[in-house]
Design a protein around this motif. Structure first.
Motif, PDB file in Angstrom:
ATOM      1  N   HIS A 125     -48.610   2.759  23.928  1.00  0.00           N
ATOM      2  CA  HIS A 125     -48.317   3.857  24.853  1.00  0.00           C
ATOM      3  C   HIS A 125     -49.491   4.823  24.867  1.00  0.00           C
ATOM      4  N   GLY A 126     -49.671   5.488  25.997  1.00  0.00           N
ATOM      5  CA  GLY A 126     -50.811   6.386  26.107  1.00  0.00           C
ATOM      6  C   GLY A 126     -50.760   7.207  27.373  1.00  0.00           C
ATOM      7  N   THR A 150     -42.926   0.954  33.400  1.00  0.00           N
ATOM      8  CA  THR A 150     -42.372   2.300  33.569  1.00  0.00           C
ATOM      9  C   THR A 150     -40.892   2.387  33.212  1.00  0.00           C
ATOM     10  N   THR A 151     -40.281   1.271  32.832  1.00  0.00           N
ATOM     11  CA  THR A 151     -38.881   1.270  32.410  1.00  0.00           C
ATOM     12  C   THR A 151     -38.737   0.421  31.158  1.00  0.00           C
ATOM     13  N   TYR A 170     -46.053   9.281  30.940  1.00  0.00           N
ATOM     14  CA  TYR A 170     -45.202   9.852  31.992  1.00  0.00           C
ATOM     15  C   TYR A 170     -43.872   9.113  32.121  1.00  0.00           C
ATOM     16  N   ALA A 171     -43.834   7.844  31.679  1.00  0.00           N
ATOM     17  CA  ALA A 171     -42.581   7.092  31.715  1.00  0.00           C
ATOM     18  C   ALA A 171     -41.744   7.319  30.461  1.00  0.00           C
ATOM     19  N   ILE A 172     -42.370   7.826  29.419  1.00  0.00           N
ATOM     20  CA  ILE A 172     -41.665   8.121  28.176  1.00  0.00           C
ATOM     21  C   ILE A 172     -41.122   9.541  28.193  1.00  0.00           C
ATOM     22  N   LEU A 176     -44.031  15.903  28.385  1.00  0.00           N
ATOM     23  CA  LEU A 176     -45.210  15.751  27.550  1.00  0.00           C
ATOM     24  C   LEU A 176     -46.417  15.339  28.374  1.00  0.00           C
ATOM     25  N   ASP A 177     -46.202  14.498  29.362  1.00  0.00           N
ATOM     26  CA  ASP A 177     -47.310  14.074  30.212  1.00  0.00           C
ATOM     27  C   ASP A 177     -47.887  15.265  30.972  1.00  0.00           C
ATOM     28  N   GLU A 178     -47.018  16.145  31.440  1.00  0.00           N
ATOM     29  CA  GLU A 178     -47.484  17.350  32.126  1.00  0.00           C
ATOM     30  C   GLU A 178     -48.253  18.257  31.164  1.00  0.00           C
TER      31      GLU A 178
END
Length: 333
Positions: A125-126, A150-151, A170-172, A176-178
């Motif tokens: 993941h990243g 993404t799922t 962003y899928a996790i 946090l991605d933001e």
């Protein structure tokens, strides 16, 4: 300059998040680190969107200056994990990838894909694009023909098909991605770059993390133990990714069966290897398909060896290096 006459909602009543900013921001003599529970509660407010933008910026940058403690890091990670809704999956290895590469190709990807070809089920993941002028896992994997999941269903399908799945942050956790995307707004990385590496979204029994700054090795190692991870490795990898740098000694800070350990691997090259002028993805694809690359193949084999020890597939690093060489040479047989 005319001041706004609009009254702030919390002008006469302290905002619930203000207490956490005060704890870490009271100055040289008054400030302290958050306890595990305080860190957990503070980050839960952030994840729920219950903080103001100005508070978020102040909090993240105060932590950046102070450097987060083990309890803070573990509390932030656990608050994140408790909001995830993934079901258990059969995964062997959690591989975090949040730095991107600039000077050398992302050889760690070929190390991971080789392990996957030999039956190791890996979730990587990243996040991509948060730091300018870097090549990220997501970009390279797409170029090599690997889908971006993404799922959970897509992750499960890829694990069944090829023992490897990549899931972007962003899928996790969209929040946090933001937050990690604020890198270009703040001009600095924040604790999110640290804690994201420790999420282990599918609770794999072995985790791999890399850091930029040597001081973070111990905090990653001890935070992993605080989170209950029984088998884990953190290194200062090339470019910040989990990749052995042949040009430098590598201190492996690990946990094996719940016990902390350290092991230093020697420098492998007499001189510093020249950086690539340009990261042409055709080159890494060609190496994967059989074209030799002296520096790259050393990095690949050595990175695999560290992972094999973490997975307890080899009892020593010397034996792991031998096994890793065999796996790389026979990856298509």
């Amino acid at each position: 300059m005319q001041m706004s006459t609009k009254r702030n909602l919390y002008q006469d009543l302290e905002h619930p998040f203000a207490q956490y900013i005060k704890i870490i921001g009271k100055g040289k003599n008054g400030a302290r680190s958050l306890t595990y529970q305080e860190a957990y509660d503070a980050f839960r407010l952030i994840l729920n969107g219950d903080v103001l933008d100005v508070q978020l910026g102040a909090f993240l940058m105060l932590l950046r200056v102070k450097e987060e403690s083990v309890d803070e890091l573990a509390g932030f990670v656990q608050a994140t994990k408790d909001q995830l809704t993934f079901e258990p999956l059969e995964v062997d290895l959690d591989w975090s990838s949040y730095a991107g590469k600039r000077k050398h190709y992302p050889w760690y990807l070929l190390a991971a894909l080789t392990l996957a070809k030999n039956g190791i089920r890996i979730v990587m993941h990243g996040a991509a694009g948060h730091t300018l002028n870097r090549v990220y896992s997501e970009q390279v994997l797409s170029y090599l023909g690997f889908p971006i999941c993404t799922t959970q269903a897509e992750v499960e399908a890829q694990l069944k098909q090829q023992n490897f799945a990549y899931m972007p942050l962003y899928a996790i956790s969209p929040v946090l991605d933001e937050l990690i995307g604020l890198r270009n707004v703040m001009g600095l990385r924040s604790p999110v770059h640290t804690l994201a590496r420790l999420i282990n979204p599918f609770n794999a029994p072995v985790t791999l993390q890399s850091i930029f700054h040597p001081a973070y090795r111990t905090s990653h190692q001890h935070a992993a133990l605080r989170l209950g991870y029984l088998n884990s490795v953190v290194i200062k990898g090339e470019g910040g990714e989990f990749e052995r740098n042949p040009d430098a000694k590598t201190l492996v800070c690990g946990i094996q069966n719940g016990e902390l350990y350290e092991h230093e691997l020697p420098k492998l090259t007499p001189d510093r290897s020249p950086a690539e002028e340009y990261l042409d993805l055709d080159t890494i694809k060609a190496v994967w398909e059989g074209q030799p690359h002296t520096y790259g193949e050393v990095a690949i084999i050595e990175t695999m060896a560290i992972a094999l020890v973490a997975l307890q597939k080899a009892p020593t690093f010397v034996e792991a290096q031998t096994l890793a060489t065999q796996l790389w040479q026979n990856r298509f047989k």
